[in-house]
Write an enzyme that holds these catalytic residues in place. Structure first.
Site, PDB file in Angstrom:
ATOM      1  N   SER A  28       0.651  -1.234  -0.086  1.00  0.00           N
ATOM      2  CA  SER A  28       0.061  -0.229  -0.098  1.00  0.00           C
ATOM      3  C   SER A  28       0.807   1.278   0.102  1.00  0.00           C
ATOM      4  O   SER A  28       0.806   2.073  -0.803  1.00  0.00           O
ATOM      5  CB  SER A  28      -0.815  -0.022   1.363  1.00  0.00           C
ATOM      6  OG  SER A  28      -1.710   0.994   1.358  1.00  0.00           O
ATOM      7  N   SER A  54       5.690  -8.680  -6.052  1.00  0.00           N
ATOM      8  CA  SER A  54       5.613  -7.393  -6.434  1.00  0.00           C
ATOM      9  C   SER A  54       6.518  -7.170  -7.395  1.00  0.00           C
ATOM     10  O   SER A  54       6.534  -6.211  -7.784  1.00  0.00           O
ATOM     11  CB  SER A  54       5.766  -6.458  -4.999  1.00  0.00           C
ATOM     12  OG  SER A  54       4.768  -6.824  -4.095  1.00  0.00           O
ATOM     13  N   GLN A  87       8.608  -5.821  10.298  1.00  0.00           N
ATOM     14  CA  GLN A  87       9.790  -5.117  10.015  1.00  0.00           C
ATOM     15  C   GLN A  87      11.089  -5.351  11.063  1.00  0.00           C
ATOM     16  O   GLN A  87      12.151  -5.094  10.593  1.00  0.00           O
ATOM     17  CB  GLN A  87       9.344  -3.472  10.683  1.00  0.00           C
ATOM     18  CG  GLN A  87       8.341  -2.904   9.504  1.00  0.00           C
ATOM     19  CD  GLN A  87       8.264  -1.484   9.835  1.00  0.00           C
ATOM     20  OE1 GLN A  87       8.551  -0.839  10.772  1.00  0.00           O
ATOM     21  NE2 GLN A  87       7.463  -0.779   9.145  1.00  0.00           N
ATOM     22  N   HIS A 109       5.509   4.887   9.932  1.00  0.00           N
ATOM     23  CA  HIS A 109       4.770   4.695  11.408  1.00  0.00           C
ATOM     24  C   HIS A 109       5.863   4.356  12.192  1.00  0.00           C
ATOM     25  O   HIS A 109       6.747   3.507  11.964  1.00  0.00           O
ATOM     26  CB  HIS A 109       3.542   3.411  11.082  1.00  0.00           C
ATOM     27  CG  HIS A 109       2.952   3.293  12.363  1.00  0.00           C
ATOM     28  ND1 HIS A 109       2.564   4.159  13.204  1.00  0.00           N
ATOM     29  CD2 HIS A 109       2.858   1.871  13.141  1.00  0.00           C
ATOM     30  CE1 HIS A 109       1.799   3.432  14.530  1.00  0.00           C
ATOM     31  NE2 HIS A 109       2.040   2.185  14.107  1.00  0.00           N
ATOM     32  N   GLY A 135      -2.259   4.243   0.689  1.00  0.00           N
ATOM     33  CA  GLY A 135      -1.333   4.323  -0.168  1.00  0.00           C
ATOM     34  C   GLY A 135      -1.781   4.713  -1.649  1.00  0.00           C
ATOM     35  O   GLY A 135      -1.432   5.390  -2.387  1.00  0.00           O
ATOM     36  N   GLU A 228     -29.840   0.548   8.608  1.00  0.00           N
ATOM     37  CA  GLU A 228     -30.020   1.554   9.475  1.00  0.00           C
ATOM     38  C   GLU A 228     -28.559   1.850  10.239  1.00  0.00           C
ATOM     39  O   GLU A 228     -28.264   3.016  10.564  1.00  0.00           O
ATOM     40  CB  GLU A 228     -31.158   1.226  10.472  1.00  0.00           C
ATOM     41  CG  GLU A 228     -31.542   2.472  11.322  1.00  0.00           C
ATOM     42  CD  GLU A 228     -32.028   3.725  10.496  1.00  0.00           C
ATOM     43  OE1 GLU A 228     -31.611   4.687  10.689  1.00  0.00           O
ATOM     44  OE2 GLU A 228     -32.876   3.045   9.554  1.00  0.00           O
ATOM     45  N   SER A 253     -32.402  15.790   9.321  1.00  0.00           N
ATOM     46  CA  SER A 253     -33.493  16.609   9.795  1.00  0.00           C
ATOM     47  C   SER A 253     -33.304  17.312  11.255  1.00  0.00           C
ATOM     48  O   SER A 253     -32.304  16.720  11.959  1.00  0.00           O
ATOM     49  CB  SER A 253     -34.419  15.486   9.786  1.00  0.00           C
ATOM     50  OG  SER A 253     -34.383  14.656  10.626  1.00  0.00           O
TER      51      SER A 253
HETATM   52  P1  NAD Z   1       1.516  -3.622   3.081  1.00  0.00           P
HETATM   53  O1  NAD Z   1       1.148  -5.136   3.802  1.00  0.00           O
HETATM   54  O2  NAD Z   1       0.672  -2.829   2.264  1.00  0.00           O
HETATM   55  O3  NAD Z   1       2.784  -4.059   2.376  1.00  0.00           O
HETATM   56  C1  NAD Z   1       3.747  -4.781   2.678  1.00  0.00           C
HETATM   57  C2  NAD Z   1       4.772  -4.728   1.442  1.00  0.00           C
HETATM   58  O4  NAD Z   1       5.827  -5.493   2.110  1.00  0.00           O
HETATM   59  C3  NAD Z   1       4.268  -6.194   0.551  1.00  0.00           C
HETATM   60  O5  NAD Z   1       3.319  -5.770  -0.518  1.00  0.00           O
HETATM   61  C4  NAD Z   1       5.655  -6.784   0.102  1.00  0.00           C
HETATM   62  O6  NAD Z   1       5.955  -5.886  -1.006  1.00  0.00           O
HETATM   63  C5  NAD Z   1       6.611  -6.523   1.272  1.00  0.00           C
HETATM   64  N1  NAD Z   1       7.178  -7.392   2.114  1.00  0.00           N
HETATM   65  C6  NAD Z   1       6.081  -8.473   2.688  1.00  0.00           C
HETATM   66  N2  NAD Z   1       6.990  -9.177   3.496  1.00  0.00           N
HETATM   67  C7  NAD Z   1       8.386  -8.909   3.054  1.00  0.00           C
HETATM   68  C8  NAD Z   1       9.871  -9.328   3.108  1.00  0.00           C
HETATM   69  N3  NAD Z   1       9.754 -10.388   4.075  1.00  0.00           N
HETATM   70  N4  NAD Z   1      10.776  -8.862   2.748  1.00  0.00           N
HETATM   71  C9  NAD Z   1      10.554  -7.760   1.933  1.00  0.00           C
HETATM   72  N5  NAD Z   1       9.354  -7.109   1.739  1.00  0.00           N
HETATM   73  C10 NAD Z   1       8.358  -7.794   2.202  1.00  0.00           C
HETATM   74  O7  NAD Z   1       2.121  -2.406   4.006  1.00  0.00           O
HETATM   75  P2  NAD Z   1       1.701  -1.070   4.237  1.00  0.00           P
HETATM   76  O8  NAD Z   1       0.198  -1.023   4.840  1.00  0.00           O
HETATM   77  O9  NAD Z   1       2.060  -0.311   2.943  1.00  0.00           O
HETATM   78  O10 NAD Z   1       2.508  -0.587   5.670  1.00  0.00           O
HETATM   79  C11 NAD Z   1       3.949  -0.264   5.415  1.00  0.00           C
HETATM   80  C12 NAD Z   1       4.258   0.702   6.641  1.00  0.00           C
HETATM   81  O11 NAD Z   1       3.363   1.821   6.394  1.00  0.00           O
HETATM   82  C13 NAD Z   1       3.540   0.252   7.633  1.00  0.00           C
HETATM   83  O12 NAD Z   1       4.797   0.932   8.945  1.00  0.00           O
HETATM   84  C14 NAD Z   1       2.452   0.917   8.269  1.00  0.00           C
HETATM   85  O13 NAD Z   1       2.109   1.225   9.569  1.00  0.00           O
HETATM   86  C15 NAD Z   1       2.796   2.234   7.376  1.00  0.00           C
HETATM   87  N6  NAD Z   1       1.549   2.898   7.120  1.00  0.00           N
HETATM   88  C16 NAD Z   1       0.639   2.504   6.283  1.00  0.00           C
HETATM   89  C17 NAD Z   1      -0.399   2.863   5.837  1.00  0.00           C
HETATM   90  C18 NAD Z   1      -1.795   2.623   5.154  1.00  0.00           C
HETATM   91  O14 NAD Z   1      -2.806   3.054   4.836  1.00  0.00           O
HETATM   92  N7  NAD Z   1      -1.546   1.243   4.725  1.00  0.00           N
HETATM   93  C19 NAD Z   1      -0.949   4.262   6.128  1.00  0.00           C
HETATM   94  C20 NAD Z   1       0.330   5.194   6.896  1.00  0.00           C
HETATM   95  C21 NAD Z   1       1.394   4.260   7.323  1.00  0.00           C
END
Ligand code: NAD
Ligand code: MG
Length: 351
Positions: A28, A54, A87, A109, A135, A228, A253
């Site tokens: 995302s 990806s 992470q 985050h 995203g 509702e 209303s």
């Molecule tokens: P996500 O779940 O959408 O994407 C994770 C991606 O990480 C996967 O698509 C893959 O490409 C990759 N991945 C997974 N396992 C892996 C590994 N072992 N090695 C390398 N790459 C790997 O995650 P996200 O929601 O984009 O979250 C990422 C960060 O952004 C987090 O810290 C989250 O808190 C933060 N964040 C997310 C949002 C949101 O709306 N999604 C908003 C603000 C901040």
């Protein structure tokens, strides 16, 4: 307004001149960061696990993709855009051993820094740009020439360039077009967890279920109760989004508005005390400790909680009714899926 907002004029993209930015993960946030930075003229590479689904997607979008280790080795700035729950493992195995001295390690985050899961060396700069939106929105708004606002923070600045580079990154993803607000990892993490628990995910779901159950238990038809409670919620939220509570009250209303004033507080009696308890658990680290322990035990408790709520009557009634309302672009979440099954829905569904 007391907080200072930073806009394009306050963020000089040249702080990233000659630097390589590695975006780790292409989900995302990752795909939006990488593509927006690329189109802003920043030298971006994407770091993924070998064999990641990806990988071809990012290449097809014109990006250079490397393994996480190789991407980190080549990078002056590393954005950790993999799920918060993995992470620490990705950092320990592939990021930390390969970080250049003086590199800027970035997050979207603050969970893993705030709760000490990741402890960068003193010589590593640490920053955050956390967009206040999913995203897919960060990407589509950028493509239209706008930006999604963001929070930014600097935790470590050994080189003296971390703040300028973090602001430049915020500009590169388009967020300074709308404004970015300075915070700390502590404030961002605690408020983000509180928001999703007390209101956005937890509080709202609990209110919707309680209202639905109240009507059904009193003998009203479940389908009517669904319309509702869950269905009409969007209309109300859309009004608040555009013009605050005042616009919502202007639009409904007078009867609805009067009922709002006299009955709303009855429904949430005791809620603020409970919210303070929830906040305390976040601040003391009790929530983080519990969540980490659940993951380290293999995640059974999490899967049980998910399974228990999946089968709620409002979900069964809702799925049938939504399938006849194609205008709302209905989505079916498969059992066992961590997120919705269509790619568009997956992008939309993440908080
Ligand atoms: P996500 O779940 O959408 O994407 C994770 C991606 O990480 C996967 O698509 C893959 O490409 C990759 N991945 C997974 N396992 C892996 C590994 N072992 N090695 C390398 N790459 C790997 O995650 P996200 O929601 O984009 O979250 C990422 C960060 O952004 C987090 O810290 C989250 O808190 C933060 N964040 C997310 C949002 C949101 O709306 N999604 C908003 C603000 C901040
Ligand atoms: Mg949030």
């Amino acid at each position: 307004m007391t907080a200072k907002m930073y806009y394009d004029a306050d963020a000089d993209l040249s702080a990233l001149d000659g630097q390589t930015v590695a975006v780790i993960g292409y989900g995302s946030q990752g795909h939006a960061h990488a593509l927006n930075l690329h189109e802003s003229g920043v030298n971006v590479i994407v770091g993924l696990a070998a064999g990641s689904k990806s990988w071809p997607l990012a290449e097809a979008a014109g990006l250079t993709v490397k393994t996480v280790a190789e991407a980190v080795k080549a990078a002056d700035v590393v954005m950790v855009a993999v799920p918060d729950t993995i992470q620490k493992a990705v950092y320990d195995n592939d990021i930390e051993p390969n970080l250049k001295p003086g590199a800027l390690l970035m997050f979207a985050h603050g969970f893993n820094i705030r709760f000490g899961r990741i402890k960068p060396a003193a010589g590593t700069d640490v920053g955050m740009v956390a967009p206040k939106g999913p995203g897919h929105l960060l990407r589509s708004v950028y493509e239209q020439g706008g930006g999604v606002p963001a929070l930014f923070a600097v935790e470590q600045d050994g080189t003296g360039t971390a703040r300028a580079r973090t602001l430049a990154y915020a500009r590169g993803i388009g967020s300074t077009r709308a404004g970015v607000l300075e915070t700390t990892f502590k404030e961002e993490t605690e408020t983000d967890l509180f928001g999703e628990q007390a209101l956005l995910c937890g509080g709202v779901s609990a209110l919707v279920k309680a209202a639905f159950e109240t009507l059904v238990e009193a003998g009203y038809q479940p389908e009517l109760a669904y319309f509702e409670t869950m269905h009409e919620l969007k209309l109300i939220v859309d009004l608040m989004y555009r013009g605050g509570l005042n616009y919502m009250r202007f639009s409904v209303s007078d009867t609805a508005e009067f009922g709002d004033y006299v009955s709303g507080p009855r429904v949430t009696e005791g809620s603020k005390a409970a919210m303070r308890d929830v906040l305390t658990d976040i601040q003391t680290g009790a929530f983080a400790e519990r969540w980490i322990a659940v993951q380290e035990a293999g995640g059974d408790e999490f899967r049980e909680l998910r399974a228990r709520d999946r089968g709620h009557q409002i979900e069964q009634v809702g799925a049938d009714l939504r399938s006849k309302m194609q205008f709302l672009n209905p989505v079916v979440v498969e059992a066992g899926a961590a997120q919705a099954s269509t790619s568009k829905a997956a992008g939309e569904a993440r908080k």
